[in-house]
Design an enzyme around this catalytic site. Structure first.
Site, PDB file in Angstrom:
ATOM      1  N   LYS A   1       0.870  -1.254  -0.086  1.00 28.94           N
ATOM      2  CA  LYS A   1      -0.036   0.101  -0.198  1.00 28.94           C
ATOM      3  C   LYS A   1       0.869   1.244  -0.038  1.00 28.94           C
ATOM      4  O   LYS A   1       0.406   2.363  -0.748  1.00 28.94           O
ATOM      5  CB  LYS A   1      -0.850  -0.220   1.313  1.00 28.94           C
ATOM      6  CG  LYS A   1      -2.021   0.935   1.259  1.00 28.94           C
ATOM      7  CD  LYS A   1      -3.077   0.653   1.975  1.00 28.94           C
ATOM      8  CE  LYS A   1      -3.049   0.357   3.505  1.00 28.94           C
ATOM      9  NZ  LYS A   1      -4.334  -0.060   4.000  1.00 28.94           N
TER      10      LYS A   1
ATOM     11  N   THR B   1       5.361  -5.793  10.426  1.00 25.21           N
ATOM     12  CA  THR B   1       6.582  -6.787  10.545  1.00 25.21           C
ATOM     13  C   THR B   1       7.806  -5.860  10.585  1.00 25.21           C
ATOM     14  O   THR B   1       8.555  -6.081  11.656  1.00 25.21           O
ATOM     15  CB  THR B   1       6.872  -7.529   9.085  1.00 25.21           C
ATOM     16  OG1 THR B   1       5.572  -8.181   9.034  1.00 25.21           O
ATOM     17  CG2 THR B   1       8.149  -8.321   9.200  1.00 25.21           C
TER      18      THR B   1
ATOM     19  N   ALA C   1       8.047  -4.761  14.332  1.00 23.39           N
ATOM     20  CA  ALA C   1       8.128  -5.892  15.597  1.00 23.39           C
ATOM     21  C   ALA C   1       9.459  -5.594  16.330  1.00 23.39           C
ATOM     22  O   ALA C   1      10.546  -5.628  15.747  1.00 23.39           O
ATOM     23  CB  ALA C   1       8.117  -7.328  14.961  1.00 23.39           C
TER      24      ALA C   1
ATOM     25  N   GLY D   1      10.095  -7.202  19.839  1.00 19.44           N
ATOM     26  CA  GLY D   1      10.388  -8.211  20.759  1.00 19.44           C
ATOM     27  C   GLY D   1      11.307  -9.470  19.897  1.00 19.44           C
ATOM     28  O   GLY D   1      12.303  -9.963  20.409  1.00 19.44           O
TER      29      GLY D   1
ATOM     30  N   GLU E   1       8.924 -13.760  27.317  1.00 18.47           N
ATOM     31  CA  GLU E   1       7.926 -12.757  27.284  1.00 18.47           C
ATOM     32  C   GLU E   1       6.558 -13.134  28.155  1.00 18.47           C
ATOM     33  O   GLU E   1       6.767 -14.543  28.415  1.00 18.47           O
ATOM     34  CB  GLU E   1       7.605 -12.152  25.736  1.00 18.47           C
ATOM     35  CG  GLU E   1       8.778 -11.742  25.181  1.00 18.47           C
ATOM     36  CD  GLU E   1       8.245 -11.118  23.760  1.00 18.47           C
ATOM     37  OE1 GLU E   1       7.244 -11.661  23.173  1.00 18.47           O
ATOM     38  OE2 GLU E   1       9.164 -10.272  23.396  1.00 18.47           O
TER      39      GLU E   1
ATOM     40  N   HIS F   1      -1.816  -3.520  23.338  1.00 18.78           N
ATOM     41  CA  HIS F   1      -0.607  -3.496  24.005  1.00 18.78           C
ATOM     42  C   HIS F   1      -0.551  -2.664  25.220  1.00 18.78           C
ATOM     43  O   HIS F   1      -0.880  -1.609  25.390  1.00 18.78           O
ATOM     44  CB  HIS F   1       0.628  -3.118  23.166  1.00 18.78           C
ATOM     45  CG  HIS F   1       1.933  -3.582  23.384  1.00 18.78           C
ATOM     46  ND1 HIS F   1       2.636  -3.100  24.494  1.00 18.78           N
ATOM     47  CD2 HIS F   1       2.887  -4.654  23.087  1.00 18.78           C
ATOM     48  CE1 HIS F   1       3.851  -3.604  24.728  1.00 18.78           C
ATOM     49  NE2 HIS F   1       3.915  -4.527  23.483  1.00 18.78           N
TER      50      HIS F   1
ATOM     51  N   ARG G   1      -0.311 -10.188  28.208  1.00  9.56           N
ATOM     52  CA  ARG G   1      -0.518  -8.765  28.262  1.00  9.56           C
ATOM     53  C   ARG G   1      -1.898  -8.391  28.363  1.00  9.56           C
ATOM     54  O   ARG G   1      -2.083  -6.994  28.501  1.00  9.56           O
ATOM     55  CB  ARG G   1       0.112  -8.409  26.717  1.00  9.56           C
ATOM     56  CG  ARG G   1      -0.601  -9.008  25.493  1.00  9.56           C
ATOM     57  CD  ARG G   1       0.144  -8.618  24.277  1.00  9.56           C
ATOM     58  NE  ARG G   1       1.329  -8.685  24.176  1.00  9.56           N
ATOM     59  CZ  ARG G   1       2.163  -8.521  23.096  1.00  9.56           C
ATOM     60  NH1 ARG G   1       1.170  -8.150  21.950  1.00  9.56           N
ATOM     61  NH2 ARG G   1       3.289  -8.775  22.800  1.00  9.56           N
TER      62      ARG G   1
ATOM     63  N   HIS H   1      -3.351  -3.343  19.486  1.00  9.09           N
ATOM     64  CA  HIS H   1      -1.976  -3.875  18.986  1.00  9.09           C
ATOM     65  C   HIS H   1      -2.061  -4.841  18.094  1.00  9.09           C
ATOM     66  O   HIS H   1      -1.398  -4.940  16.908  1.00  9.09           O
ATOM     67  CB  HIS H   1      -1.161  -4.053  20.256  1.00  9.09           C
ATOM     68  CG  HIS H   1      -0.004  -4.622  19.805  1.00  9.09           C
ATOM     69  ND1 HIS H   1       1.020  -4.049  19.198  1.00  9.09           N
ATOM     70  CD2 HIS H   1       0.762  -5.821  20.077  1.00  9.09           C
ATOM     71  CE1 HIS H   1       2.107  -4.684  18.990  1.00  9.09           C
ATOM     72  NE2 HIS H   1       2.253  -5.963  19.683  1.00  9.09           N
TER      73      HIS H   1
ATOM     74  N   ARG I   1      -3.670 -13.740  21.819  1.00  8.27           N
ATOM     75  CA  ARG I   1      -2.455 -14.043  21.326  1.00  8.27           C
ATOM     76  C   ARG I   1      -1.259 -14.224  22.470  1.00  8.27           C
ATOM     77  O   ARG I   1      -0.968 -13.100  23.118  1.00  8.27           O
ATOM     78  CB  ARG I   1      -1.999 -13.175  20.188  1.00  8.27           C
ATOM     79  CG  ARG I   1      -0.729 -13.362  19.670  1.00  8.27           C
ATOM     80  CD  ARG I   1      -0.451 -12.204  18.594  1.00  8.27           C
ATOM     81  NE  ARG I   1       0.074 -11.150  19.492  1.00  8.27           N
ATOM     82  CZ  ARG I   1       1.047 -10.260  19.188  1.00  8.27           C
ATOM     83  NH1 ARG I   1       2.065 -10.736  18.192  1.00  8.27           N
ATOM     84  NH2 ARG I   1       1.316  -9.319  19.832  1.00  8.27           N
TER      85      ARG I   1
HETATM   86  C1  LIG Z   1       4.871  -2.245  17.195  1.00 14.11           C
HETATM   87  C2  LIG Z   1       4.721  -3.672  17.008  1.00 14.11           C
HETATM   88  C3  LIG Z   1       5.527  -4.550  17.518  1.00 14.11           C
HETATM   89  C4  LIG Z   1       5.295  -5.998  17.389  1.00 14.11           C
HETATM   90  N1  LIG Z   1       6.139  -6.758  17.988  1.00 14.11           N
HETATM   91  C5  LIG Z   1       5.899  -8.108  17.559  1.00 14.11           C
HETATM   92  C6  LIG Z   1       6.720  -9.029  17.979  1.00 14.11           C
HETATM   93  O1  LIG Z   1       7.933  -8.837  18.777  1.00 14.11           O
HETATM   94  N2  LIG Z   1       6.651 -10.492  17.726  1.00 14.11           N
HETATM   95  C7  LIG Z   1       5.657 -10.661  17.052  1.00 14.11           C
HETATM   96  O2  LIG Z   1       5.478 -12.205  16.782  1.00 14.11           O
HETATM   97  N3  LIG Z   1       4.888  -9.854  16.503  1.00 14.11           N
HETATM   98  C8  LIG Z   1       4.939  -8.546  16.852  1.00 14.11           C
HETATM   99  N4  LIG Z   1       4.032  -7.658  16.476  1.00 14.11           N
HETATM  100  C9  LIG Z   1       3.112  -8.205  15.478  1.00 14.11           C
HETATM  101  C10 LIG Z   1       3.547  -8.486  13.828  1.00 14.11           C
HETATM  102  O3  LIG Z   1       4.433  -7.544  13.750  1.00 14.11           O
HETATM  103  C11 LIG Z   1       2.351  -8.468  12.993  1.00 14.11           C
HETATM  104  O4  LIG Z   1       1.459  -9.389  13.372  1.00 14.11           O
HETATM  105  C12 LIG Z   1       3.057  -9.195  11.746  1.00 14.11           C
HETATM  106  O5  LIG Z   1       4.191  -8.639  11.269  1.00 14.11           O
HETATM  107  C13 LIG Z   1       2.292  -9.109  10.567  1.00 14.11           C
HETATM  108  O6  LIG Z   1       2.677  -9.577   9.362  1.00 14.11           O
HETATM  109  P1  LIG Z   1       1.919  -9.631   8.223  1.00 14.11           P
HETATM  110  O7  LIG Z   1       2.666 -10.056   6.980  1.00 14.11           O
HETATM  111  O8  LIG Z   1       0.642 -10.245   8.375  1.00 14.11           O
HETATM  112  O9  LIG Z   1       1.512  -7.881   7.721  1.00 14.11           O
HETATM  113  P2  LIG Z   1       2.326  -6.668   7.834  1.00 14.11           P
HETATM  114  O10 LIG Z   1       3.971  -6.820   8.285  1.00 14.11           O
HETATM  115  O11 LIG Z   1       1.361  -5.575   8.654  1.00 14.11           O
HETATM  116  O12 LIG Z   1       2.315  -6.390   6.488  1.00 14.11           O
HETATM  117  C14 LIG Z   1       1.006  -5.853   5.727  1.00 14.11           C
HETATM  118  C15 LIG Z   1       1.197  -5.581   4.418  1.00 14.11           C
HETATM  119  O13 LIG Z   1       0.048  -5.512   3.574  1.00 14.11           O
HETATM  120  C16 LIG Z   1      -0.015  -4.292   2.591  1.00 14.11           C
HETATM  121  N5  LIG Z   1      -1.460  -3.975   2.668  1.00 14.11           N
HETATM  122  C17 LIG Z   1      -2.304  -3.323   3.509  1.00 14.11           C
HETATM  123  N6  LIG Z   1      -3.485  -3.076   2.967  1.00 14.11           N
HETATM  124  C18 LIG Z   1      -3.193  -3.217   1.577  1.00 14.11           C
HETATM  125  C19 LIG Z   1      -3.966  -2.983   0.502  1.00 14.11           C
HETATM  126  N7  LIG Z   1      -5.426  -2.500   0.471  1.00 14.11           N
HETATM  127  N8  LIG Z   1      -3.464  -3.099  -0.532  1.00 14.11           N
HETATM  128  C20 LIG Z   1      -2.196  -3.467  -0.822  1.00 14.11           C
HETATM  129  N9  LIG Z   1      -1.342  -3.851   0.136  1.00 14.11           N
HETATM  130  C21 LIG Z   1      -1.829  -3.626   1.365  1.00 14.11           C
HETATM  131  C22 LIG Z   1       1.062  -3.356   3.670  1.00 14.11           C
HETATM  132  O14 LIG Z   1       1.371  -2.257   2.687  1.00 14.11           O
HETATM  133  C23 LIG Z   1       1.957  -4.031   4.066  1.00 14.11           C
HETATM  134  O15 LIG Z   1       3.109  -4.295   3.085  1.00 14.11           O
HETATM  135  C24 LIG Z   1       4.221  -6.274  16.368  1.00 14.11           C
HETATM  136  C25 LIG Z   1       3.384  -5.282  16.014  1.00 14.11           C
HETATM  137  C26 LIG Z   1       3.481  -4.023  16.009  1.00 14.11           C
HETATM  138  C27 LIG Z   1       2.723  -3.103  15.394  1.00 14.11           C
END
Ligand SMILES: Cc1cc2nc3c(=O)[nH]c(=O)nc-3n(C[C@H](O)[C@H](O)[C@H](O)COP(=O)(O)OP(=O)(O)OC[C@H]3O[C@@H](n4cnc5c(N)ncnc54)[C@H](O)[C@@H]3O)c2cc1C
Length: 535
Positions: free
Chosen positions: A39, A47, A50, A52, A118, A240, A286, A347, A382
């Site tokens: 997007k 991702t 993240a 931790g 954790e 969170h 959490r 979160h 979770r």
């Molecule tokens: C601050 C923070 C810290 C975290 N720490 C941890 C941790 O330590 N350990 C852990 O296991 N989890 C952690 N999490 C949770 C974890 O990071 C996420 O659940 C995980 O990274 C999600 O991965 P994903 O590939 O599903 O999506 P994301 O990594 O969120 O990627 C989503 C993708 O979808 C795209 N997208 C969205 N909507 C559209 C659309 N309409 N059209 C085209 N593209 C779109 C975005 O551009 C992006 O590229 C954390 C989350 C946050 C926010």
């Protein structure tokens, strides 16, 4: 890079470039053409933030059953045991796969992985790269995609799934691709595919305060719901406990690992308070910590709580939390000498698009992986650091299934109509979008937050119905903008959360309803919604 032509095609269309989407893309790359759309900038997603780490049975004192057990306990009766077992069994190999691609997890002497502990985990089992694990994983996965020539186009907002039903083709409703809005050009492209994968991440932006980046606006769940796929358990939203509380700090998270390494939560009077809420104190899961902070803040009327790490040596803090240390410092807080002000924030979305053990949704040719999916791993809550793991394991499992599906589906791609803007006008009244956006997020925070009541849920529903009708009208009158697309998705996802929460007349896991404060096993089932259930 680059833009999309008005019509594009790929065997595998991957919407989202986080851990789940990129893992999927890498696994299928040798079996067909792959197009990954993101997007905003290609690395922007949860991702990348993240901190931790990623959980897996990697320590000498750990066993698969223990990780399974911890996950099931956190999930409060709603985890699907097979999803839990598969994830935990396949996790360690997938983490080693990341290492083989070049993720340099921290190690101790003898080159053993340094594992942190954790909340909710009975062992040290979280592999990490300092406190920027996600950034390193994202960087390595993107590099691996580049090395394999996988096409990633950024700035592309998927608007809606293209289904056979929508375009009037016969046979069972199936997904044929997506309509995609180019952020820069403002045009909608038609992208057809043989397999479409939602890897769009979560929906934290539906709440006023969130740790999530701006891209987390629930597009995948909203698009899947509108296309007719089943969505489940949206009432289970994890807050969170500790986001940095500072007017200029946008969504900065203070990792759970800080509590794992000895951080103490104090109220504004400096008193440690967790023992009053749970015997496990700072290491309670959490949701309990978030609710305790919320309750303590409300009890005393404080604006925030404080995470105190000052009893730990500065060298230790710099070694283990360099990113958190530096960011706090930027905001004038030296965590080595003063407690960090923190508040809870939305979160993680535990529910999502219903999938089987191979990432298949209930709609043919549509997969969902990562946070957008409801695999059954998390149940009602979770366990920390299980989500990167889920994206990794299910990204690969879905890919294997999709490769098989592609082999059976090599026929011609049906012709589909392009997006029809009709008589849509140039957008005016940007204020309508901005106002409604703010209203959705504020009402979700106030009425559908950490602690809920039946009355507030009803109010939220009434307000959202009005807002959704207004957004729908605006949506069909004006040309699409990314903000309008996201607002429509936010409002749909908000309603899905409210509807799931209304249906569950008990408190379980992350869903805490004051009118029904105890768990009631008559509700020991998923809350599933399909198209039409919101109207
Ligand atoms: C601050 C923070 C810290 C975290 N720490 C941890 C941790 O330590 N350990 C852990 O296991 N989890 C952690 N999490 C949770 C974890 O990071 C996420 O659940 C995980 O990274 C999600 O991965 P994903 O590939 O599903 O999506 P994301 O990594 O969120 O990627 C989503 C993708 O979808 C795209 N997208 C969205 N909507 C559209 C659309 N309409 N059209 C085209 N593209 C779109 C975005 O551009 C992006 O590229 C954390 C989350 C946050 C926010």
């Amino acid at each position: 890079m680059g833009a999309l032509p008005p019509r594009a095609h790929a065997d595998f269309l991957v919407l989202g470039g986080g851990i789940a989407g990129l893992t999927f893309a890498l696994e299928v790359a040798e079996h067909g053409s792959v197009l990954v759309l993101t997007k905003r900038e290609r690395s922007e997603g949860s991702t990348n933030y993240a901190q931790g780490g990623i959980a897996g049975v990697l320590g000498d004192d750990d066993r698969l059953e223990l990780h399974v057990q911890d996950t099931l306990v956190a999930g409060a009766g709603l985890c699907k045991r097979d999803a839990v077992e598969v994830t935990i069994r396949e996790g360690p190999d997938q983490i080693r796969w990341l290492q083989s691609l070049g993720v340099n997890f921290d190690v101790t002497e003898g080159d053993k992985l340094h594992l942190t502990r954790e909340g909710g985990h009975s062992r040290r089992r979280v592999a990490h790269v300092k406190d920027t694990t996600g950034r390193e994983i994202e960087r390595v996965l993107l590099e691996a995609c580049d090395a394999r020539g996988i096409r990633i186009v950024e700035g592309q907002v998927a608007v809606d799934l293209l289904t056979s039903g929508r375009v009037g083709l016969g046979g069972p409703n199936r997904v044929l691709g997506a309509y995609v809005l180019d952020r820069a050009v403002g045009e909608v492209a038609t992208v057809t595919s043989r397999v479409t994968v939602l890897a769009t991440g979560g929906s934290g932006k539906v709440y006023l305060y969130t740790s999530n980046p701006d891209v987390a606006s629930g597009s995948g769940v909203a698009m899947a719901y509108r296309a007719g796929a089943a969505v489940a358990n949206m009432e289970f939203f994890q807050f969170h406990p500790t986001c940095l509380f500072h007017p200029q700090a946008k969504s900065f998270l203070v990792s759970e690992a800080c509590r794992g390494e000895g951080g103490i939560l104090r109220n504004a009077a400096g008193e440690p308070f967790m023992a009053r809420y749970d015997a496990r104190k700072e290491l309670a899961p959490r949701d309990i910590v978030a609710r305790s902070i919320d309750a303590e803040m409300k009890r005393r009327g404080d604006d925030c709580a404080f995470l105190d790490m000052t009893h730990l040596p500065k060298s230790f803090l710099l070694e283990h939390f360099p990113h958190i240390y530096a960011t706090c410092k930027e905001f004038g807080i030296d965590m080595a000498v003063q407690p960090i002000p923190v508040v809870p924030a939305a979160h993680y979305q535990c529910g999502g698009v219903v999938v089987d053990l191979n990432g298949r949704t209930t709609l043919p040719r549509l997969y969902a992986v990562g946070e957008v999916a409801c695999t059954g791993l998390h149940g009602a809550n979770r366990l920390a650091s299980n989500s990167l793991l889920e994206g990794l394991v299910f990204g690969r499992r879905a890919a294997q299934q999709a490769i098989e599906e592609l082999a059976q589906n090599r026929g011609p791609t049906p012709t589909v109509p392009d997006w029809n803007p009709g008589d849509a006008l140039a957008p005016e009244e940007g204020v309508v979008v901005a106002h409604n956006w703010d209203e959705v997020r504020r009402l979700m925070w106030n009425y559908v937050g950490i602690v809920r009541t039946v009355k507030r849920l009803e109010r939220a529903r009434t307000r959202l119905s009005i807002l959704r009708a207004e957004i729908r009208e605006y949506y069909w009158q004006y040309r699409l903008t990314p903000d309008l697309v996201e607002l429509r998705n936010l409002a749909d996802v908000a309603m899905l959360i409210v509807e799931c929460a209304r249906q569950r007349k008990e408190s379980r896991g992350l869903h805490y309803l004051l009118d029904y404060p105890a768990a009631d096993d008559r509700w020991l089932r998923d809350t599933v919604l399909t198209r039409g259930d919101l109207e």
